[in-house]
Structures are given as structure tokens and as C-alpha cells.
Design a protein around this motif. Structure first.
Motif, PDB file in Angstrom:
ATOM      1  N   LEU A 199       0.854  -1.186   0.000  1.00 32.07           N
ATOM      2  CA  LEU A 199       0.000   0.000   0.000  1.00 32.07           C
ATOM      3  C   LEU A 199       0.886   1.230   0.000  1.00 32.07           C
ATOM      4  CD1 LEU A 199      -2.909   1.065   0.176  1.00 32.07           C
ATOM      5  CD2 LEU A 199      -2.713   0.963   2.662  1.00 32.07           C
ATOM      6  N   VAL A 200       0.657   2.122  -0.953  1.00 30.40           N
ATOM      7  CA  VAL A 200       1.462   3.331  -1.071  1.00 30.40           C
ATOM      8  C   VAL A 200       0.560   4.561  -0.928  1.00 30.40           C
ATOM      9  CG1 VAL A 200       3.009   4.690  -2.531  1.00 30.40           C
ATOM     10  CG2 VAL A 200       3.121   2.180  -2.591  1.00 30.40           C
ATOM     11  N   PHE A 201       0.904   5.419   0.026  1.00 26.45           N
ATOM     12  CA  PHE A 201       0.204   6.690   0.194  1.00 26.45           C
ATOM     13  C   PHE A 201       1.037   7.786  -0.469  1.00 26.45           C
ATOM     14  CE2 PHE A 201      -1.115   4.567   4.296  1.00 26.45           C
ATOM     15  CZ  PHE A 201      -2.399   4.263   3.854  1.00 26.45           C
ATOM     16  N   THR A 202       0.368   8.731  -1.104  1.00 25.45           N
ATOM     17  CA  THR A 202       1.078   9.857  -1.717  1.00 25.45           C
ATOM     18  C   THR A 202       0.497  11.175  -1.221  1.00 25.45           C
ATOM     19  OG1 THR A 202      -0.400   9.915  -3.654  1.00 25.45           O
ATOM     20  CG2 THR A 202       1.576   8.534  -3.806  1.00 25.45           C
ATOM     21  N   PHE A 203       1.348  12.202  -1.221  1.00 23.75           N
ATOM     22  CA  PHE A 203       0.926  13.527  -0.749  1.00 23.75           C
ATOM     23  C   PHE A 203       1.670  14.601  -1.531  1.00 23.75           C
ATOM     24  CE2 PHE A 203       1.841  17.245   1.900  1.00 23.75           C
ATOM     25  CZ  PHE A 203       0.556  17.675   2.173  1.00 23.75           C
ATOM     26  N   SER A 204       0.949  15.673  -1.884  1.00 21.03           N
ATOM     27  CA  SER A 204       1.554  16.798  -2.594  1.00 21.03           C
ATOM     28  C   SER A 204       1.081  18.097  -1.956  1.00 21.03           C
ATOM     29  CB  SER A 204       1.154  16.772  -4.072  1.00 21.03           C
ATOM     30  OG  SER A 204       1.459  17.993  -4.706  1.00 21.03           O
ATOM     31  N   GLU A 205       2.014  18.909  -1.493  1.00 24.24           N
ATOM     32  CA  GLU A 205       1.680  20.198  -0.876  1.00 24.24           C
ATOM     33  C   GLU A 205       1.029  21.127  -1.893  1.00 24.24           C
ATOM     34  OE1 GLU A 205       0.998  22.649   2.102  1.00 24.24           O
ATOM     35  OE2 GLU A 205       2.166  20.819   2.446  1.00 24.24           O
ATOM     36  N   LYS A 206       1.532  21.077  -3.131  1.00 24.08           N
ATOM     37  CA  LYS A 206       0.993  21.932  -4.190  1.00 24.08           C
ATOM     38  C   LYS A 206      -0.467  21.598  -4.462  1.00 24.08           C
ATOM     39  CE  LYS A 206       1.822  23.291  -9.006  1.00 24.08           C
ATOM     40  NZ  LYS A 206       2.687  23.086 -10.201  1.00 24.08           N
ATOM     41  N   ARG A 207      -0.748  20.299  -4.563  1.00 25.32           N
ATOM     42  CA  ARG A 207      -2.124  19.900  -4.827  1.00 25.32           C
ATOM     43  C   ARG A 207      -3.007  20.147  -3.599  1.00 25.32           C
ATOM     44  NH1 ARG A 207      -4.469  14.717  -8.098  1.00 25.32           N
ATOM     45  NH2 ARG A 207      -6.638  14.990  -7.508  1.00 25.32           N
ATOM     46  N   LYS A 208      -2.432  20.037  -2.418  1.00 26.26           N
ATOM     47  CA  LYS A 208      -3.208  20.305  -1.211  1.00 26.26           C
ATOM     48  C   LYS A 208      -3.752  21.729  -1.226  1.00 26.26           C
ATOM     49  CE  LYS A 208      -2.950  20.641   3.810  1.00 26.26           C
ATOM     50  NZ  LYS A 208      -2.092  20.563   5.013  1.00 26.26           N
ATOM     51  N   LYS A 209      -2.906  22.688  -1.624  1.00 24.21           N
ATOM     52  CA  LYS A 209      -3.345  24.082  -1.684  1.00 24.21           C
ATOM     53  C   LYS A 209      -4.465  24.264  -2.701  1.00 24.21           C
ATOM     54  CE  LYS A 209       1.086  26.008  -0.185  1.00 24.21           C
ATOM     55  NZ  LYS A 209       2.253  26.825  -0.563  1.00 24.21           N
ATOM     56  N   ARG A 210      -4.336  23.564  -3.827  1.00 30.39           N
ATOM     57  CA  ARG A 210      -5.391  23.643  -4.834  1.00 30.39           C
ATOM     58  C   ARG A 210      -6.693  23.062  -4.305  1.00 30.39           C
ATOM     59  NH1 ARG A 210      -6.243  19.500  -9.579  1.00 30.39           N
ATOM     60  NH2 ARG A 210      -7.197  18.538  -7.754  1.00 30.39           N
ATOM     61  N   ASP A 211      -6.588  21.903  -3.623  1.00 34.32           N
ATOM     62  CA  ASP A 211      -7.779  21.247  -3.078  1.00 34.32           C
ATOM     63  C   ASP A 211      -8.408  22.057  -1.957  1.00 34.32           C
ATOM     64  OD1 ASP A 211      -7.386  19.244  -4.872  1.00 34.32           O
ATOM     65  OD2 ASP A 211      -6.605  17.778  -3.426  1.00 34.32           O
ATOM     66  N   GLU A 212      -7.584  22.766  -1.186  1.00 33.72           N
ATOM     67  CA  GLU A 212      -8.111  23.644  -0.136  1.00 33.72           C
ATOM     68  C   GLU A 212      -8.971  24.750  -0.733  1.00 33.72           C
ATOM     69  OE1 GLU A 212      -4.604  24.919   1.896  1.00 33.72           O
ATOM     70  OE2 GLU A 212      -4.951  23.571   3.594  1.00 33.72           O
ATOM     71  N   ALA A 213      -8.491  25.310  -1.844  1.00 31.55           N
ATOM     72  CA  ALA A 213      -9.235  26.375  -2.521  1.00 31.55           C
ATOM     73  C   ALA A 213     -10.577  25.850  -3.035  1.00 31.55           C
ATOM     74  CB  ALA A 213      -8.409  26.938  -3.677  1.00 31.55           C
ATOM     75  N   ILE A 214     -10.557  24.633  -3.581  1.00 32.64           N
ATOM     76  CA  ILE A 214     -11.794  24.015  -4.080  1.00 32.64           C
ATOM     77  C   ILE A 214     -12.752  23.765  -2.926  1.00 32.64           C
ATOM     78  CG2 ILE A 214     -12.766  21.934  -5.122  1.00 32.64           C
ATOM     79  CD1 ILE A 214     -10.228  21.742  -6.828  1.00 32.64           C
ATOM     80  N   LEU A 215     -12.220  23.255  -1.809  1.00 36.24           N
ATOM     81  CA  LEU A 215     -13.050  22.954  -0.644  1.00 36.24           C
ATOM     82  C   LEU A 215     -13.723  24.211  -0.101  1.00 36.24           C
ATOM     83  CD1 LEU A 215     -13.668  20.335   0.922  1.00 36.24           C
ATOM     84  CD2 LEU A 215     -11.926  21.015   2.574  1.00 36.24           C
ATOM     85  N   GLU A 216     -12.979  25.292  -0.049  1.00 37.98           N
ATOM     86  CA  GLU A 216     -13.548  26.549   0.446  1.00 37.98           C
ATOM     87  C   GLU A 216     -14.593  27.107  -0.529  1.00 37.98           C
ATOM     88  OE1 GLU A 216     -13.123  27.670   3.509  1.00 37.98           O
ATOM     89  OE2 GLU A 216     -11.957  25.828   3.692  1.00 37.98           O
TER      90      GLU A 216
END
Length: 265
Positions: free
Chosen positions: A141-158
Motif C-alpha cells: 500500500l502506497v500513500f502519496t501527498f503533494s503540498e501543491k495539490r493540497k493548496k489547490r484542493d483547499e481552494a476548491i473545498l472553500e
């Protein structure tokens, strides 16, 4: 795929496509299935058809999480196939969820360049079919994370939160779909205003009316479901992948397949 399109495109047919590519990424063949057929059932059917046609040996299957079931993974394991599947991360259980959300254990995809993303590996992830405990497959099982995409997803969530708040102010009705912002909406069931008040008389009739009212009731948006919202914030851009290397086949099986190829020629 089943049900309505996530893109809300009712003017197009909904189909499922099984695509075969070679090691260079070039398409070799495909098969089309009806959009209302279960992907869990069509996967084995598609593999059988294509394997009989090409007698392929070295195979890695790539699929989204809609095909990532314990039974499908057991079927692939029994065939000696490797696979790379998107993994749903919302139902991994408390222990694995804690491991996933602990960003301190992630490594850079490109050493020294965290902007390219991070990953974490769980070497022995066991998934068991709840209806058949014998169908248990061990995968990586591999988890991945991207700070750049997190910021984009935060904007979408808001942005979604703002949409919900505006619709709640207007007391709009929530449609059936749960995609996008609709998945974190808090609602309340409202009956039509012209429904007569029920009395204590004739209890059988009351039950009948209650069932009728339940069918007529509509869901009115009253705000944001904060629990769902916070959960999505905690999991921004955390993705999961189930990976298994293909198994080396016995020489006897390879010889048998090669003989079959010669006979066809």
C-alpha cells in the motif's frame, strides 16, 4: 461504470471500456461493456477474452478504485498478474488512517525536492473479503501527498463551502447526486406545506400516510456538515495505491502457452 455521470452529461451514453496496451503504452485492443453492468463482474470476463486472444504472459493490470475489490485482487493473484489500483482511503480503519495522516513519515519522491510530492509505503497490507475470509490478498500500500495539490484542493473545498452556504440561505433542495460539494451538505427533510396534520386516530392509516409522506419529502440544504468538511480537510491530497508485482509463472505453464501459440500459427 454505473448510474449517472459525475459530469452530469445526460446527453451521452455511459459505457465501460477495457483497454490493453503494450509495454510502450500503445493500444493493442479494447472491449466495450454496457454502462449498467457491474465492473466487478466484467473484469474477469474481459481478461478471459483478451488472454485467449493474445496468450499474454507478463501482465500488469492498472485500474481505478471501482475495480479494487478483495475478490478481484484474489482473482488477479491466482492468475499471477501484477496490478496497480487506486485505493479508497476512507475506510482503512483507525490504525492505518493515523499512519496515513502522519506526514512526518513521508519521503520525497525526488530526494531533496519535496515540491514534487511525497510517499509512504506500507509493505504488507492485507485486505479480506468480508463475505469470504479465504479471499485475502497481501499487497503493498502506497500513500502519496503533494503540498501543491493540497493548496489547490483547499481552494476548491472553500469554494464548495461558499456554494453550500449560499444555497442554505436560499433553502434550496438537494438533488440525489452526492458528488462534489453535495457530499458535505447538511440537510433536513421537509414535507409539502399542504399536507394535512395527522391525528391519533386510525393508526394503520397513520403508518400508511407516513410512508407516503416519506416519498414526498424533499431534502432542504441547511448548511455544511462540519464533520465531513473537517475530515476532507484532514485528508486533502492523501491518495492510496494497492500494488502487487506479477508472479513468475512455472516453466511448464510458459511452455504450454508457447506450444498453443505455435499451433495457432
Amino acid at each position: 461504470m454505473r448510474g449517472p455521470l459525475k459530469e452530469q452529461r445526460t446527453d451521452l451514453p455511459l459505457v465501460s471500456v477495457a483497454l490493453v496496451i503494450d509495454k510502450n503504452g500503445f493500444p493493442m485492443d479494447f472491449e466495450v461493456f454496457a454502462g449498467n453492468s457491474s465492473e466487478f463482474k466484467t473484469m474477469a470476463q474481459a481478461i478471459d477474452t483478451l488472454q485467449k486472444k493474445y496468450n499474454f504472459l507478463k501482465t500488469v493490470l492498472v485500474a481505478d478504485r471501482g475495480l479494487n475489490s478483495a475478490s478481484n485482487r484474489k482473482m488477479l493473484e491466482d492468475r499471477g498478474f501484477g496490478f496497480l489500483m487506486s485505493q479508497k482511503v476512507s475506510n482503512l480503519g483507525g490504525k492505518l488512517t493515523d499512519v496515513m495522516t502522519d506526514l512526518s513519515g513521508y519521503e520525497d519522491l525526488v530526494i531533496g525536492s519535496p515540491e514534487h510530492g511525497k510517499f509512504k509505503v506500507i509493505a504488507d497490507y492485507q485486505k479480506t473479503n468480508s463475505q469470504d475470509p479465504a479471499e485475502t490478498v497481501s499487497t503493498t500500500l502506497v500513500f502519496t501527498f503533494s503540498e501543491k495539490r493540497k493548496k489547490r484542493d483547499e481552494a476548491i473545498l472553500e469554494a464548495w463551502r461558499k456554494v453550500i452556504e449560499e444555497k442554505a440561505e436560499k433553502k434550496e433542495e438537494l438533488k440525489a447526486s452526492k458528488y462534489g460539494w453535495r457530499g458535505m451538505v447538511k440537510t433536513e427533510a421537509v414535507l409539502p406545506e399542504d399536507e394535512p396534520e395527522e391525528t391519533e386516530d386510525a393508526k394503520k392509516e397513520i403508518n400508511k400516510k407516513a410512508r407516503t409522506k416519506a416519498k414526498k419529502a424533499v431534502k432542504i440544504i441547511v448548511g455544511v456538515d462540519e464533520k465531513v468538511y473537517e475530515k476532507r480537510r484532514d485528508w486533502l491530497d492523501l491518495l492510496g495505491w494497492s500494488i502487487r508485482r506479477r508472479r513468475s509463472w512455472p516453466e511448464s505453464r510458459i511452455t504450454k502457452i508457447n506450444q498453443s501459440r505455435k499451433e495457432k500459427k
